[in-house]
Design an enzyme around this catalytic site. Sequence first.
Site, PDB file in Angstrom:
ATOM      1  N   ARG A  38       0.844  -1.198   0.000  1.00  5.11           N
ATOM      2  CA  ARG A  38       0.000   0.000   0.000  1.00  5.11           C
ATOM      3  C   ARG A  38       0.879   1.247   0.000  1.00  5.11           C
ATOM      4  NH1 ARG A  38      -5.176  -0.495   1.963  1.00  5.11           N
ATOM      5  NH2 ARG A  38      -5.404   1.632   1.197  1.00  5.11           N
ATOM      6  N   GLN A 164     -15.787  -1.853  -2.997  1.00  3.29           N
ATOM      7  CA  GLN A 164     -15.728  -1.915  -1.530  1.00  3.29           C
ATOM      8  C   GLN A 164     -16.986  -1.352  -0.886  1.00  3.29           C
ATOM      9  OE1 GLN A 164     -13.303  -0.684  -3.559  1.00  3.29           O
ATOM     10  NE2 GLN A 164     -11.271  -0.897  -2.656  1.00  3.29           N
ATOM     11  N   ASP A 205      -6.638   7.713   2.948  1.00  2.68           N
ATOM     12  CA  ASP A 205      -5.468   6.850   3.051  1.00  2.68           C
ATOM     13  C   ASP A 205      -4.233   7.647   3.459  1.00  2.68           C
ATOM     14  OD1 ASP A 205      -5.957   3.913   1.684  1.00  2.68           O
ATOM     15  OD2 ASP A 205      -7.351   5.434   0.968  1.00  2.68           O
ATOM     16  N   ASN A 215      -7.691   9.683  -1.056  1.00  3.26           N
ATOM     17  CA  ASN A 215      -8.621   8.599  -0.753  1.00  3.26           C
ATOM     18  C   ASN A 215      -8.898   7.820  -2.029  1.00  3.26           C
ATOM     19  OD1 ASN A 215     -10.306   7.285   1.264  1.00  3.26           O
ATOM     20  ND2 ASN A 215     -12.061   8.115   0.176  1.00  3.26           N
ATOM     21  N   LYS A 216      -9.779   6.853  -1.928  1.00  3.69           N
ATOM     22  CA  LYS A 216     -10.129   6.006  -3.066  1.00  3.69           C
ATOM     23  C   LYS A 216     -10.512   6.839  -4.292  1.00  3.69           C
ATOM     24  CE  LYS A 216     -10.007   2.423  -3.043  1.00  3.69           C
ATOM     25  NZ  LYS A 216      -8.835   1.598  -3.438  1.00  3.69           N
TER      26      LYS A 216
END
Length: 330
Positions: A38, A164, A205, A215-216
């Site tokens: 990650r 998700q 994140d 973020n996503k």
Amino acid sequence: AAYGIYLAVRSAAAEKAPSAASIRARVGTAGAALRATRPTAVNLRVGAERVEVAVEAALAAGGSDLAAAALAAAKAEAARFTDEDAEACRRIGEAGAILLEKIWDRKREGGSSVSEKRVNVLTHCNAGWLAFADWGSALSPVYAAFDKGIPIHVWVDETRPRNQGASLTAWELASHGVPHTVIVDNAGGHLMRSGMVDVCITGADRVTRGGDACNKIGTYLKALAARDNDLPFYVALPSSTIDWQIEDGAEIPIEERCADEVRYAEGMCEEDGKRRKVLLTPRSSPAGNWAFDVTPRRLVTGLLTERGLVGASVAALAEAFPEEAKKAGC
């Protein structure tokens, strides 16, 4: 990641006559592997570093049984980090619930129609207790408000390509009994423009010391739509998500994942209950799969942290977390 380092120490300790060098080597290999999974996220790195430091201190202290000392230090620090994360997320929930309660009070006093007598939250990806030790970040305010009796409804972005939202977030909310509706990723703007969203809350994140939030992929578009419709856009995060080394979100590495995640879709087949994947695109078509995007601080109404609502700016973050800012030389 914290427990990943602990497992690496446990594996090293199980070897015949483990030495400080062999334990350090195993921890170093595990740490590098965990970080590589990650590269965009910062919590993973922080958790790993916390346990690595504890292990190194135990090894440096010496003693008759270095392996046992290192193992005990790793386990204790991993547990401590996990408990701190859970408590931080609980506090995020408290801070966010205050905001949601204020929205509910305004709607109730404003004489909203019966169908609109609820707080409509839009979220993206999964930032609940499945992604944390407990509570979560973006969903923690939802749970806290719901448990206080505030009528809450959540618009759940499906969050392509891994879905998700459609799978993890929807499952979490259903398990907690929170009313929710799964929507396609591009429906958010329409819902906002139609007055069907009261607030956006996402996780992150990585957040820079200046307040830019990564973020996503797709989060940036939600923030733009929220700004265009005069809606608040909050980012919820424990302070372990803050990267004090960088100020500009452009410096955050954006992970690009396997193109097949875009080209294929996977889900459960109702006929036999087995998971299968199907090809969505022409076989010859390439695909791009950037996993994250950065929402600039100017679009962030505020950051929901364990120390309350904080402004998305260098000054506000340094004031809220002076000890971290000092360590980073901010």
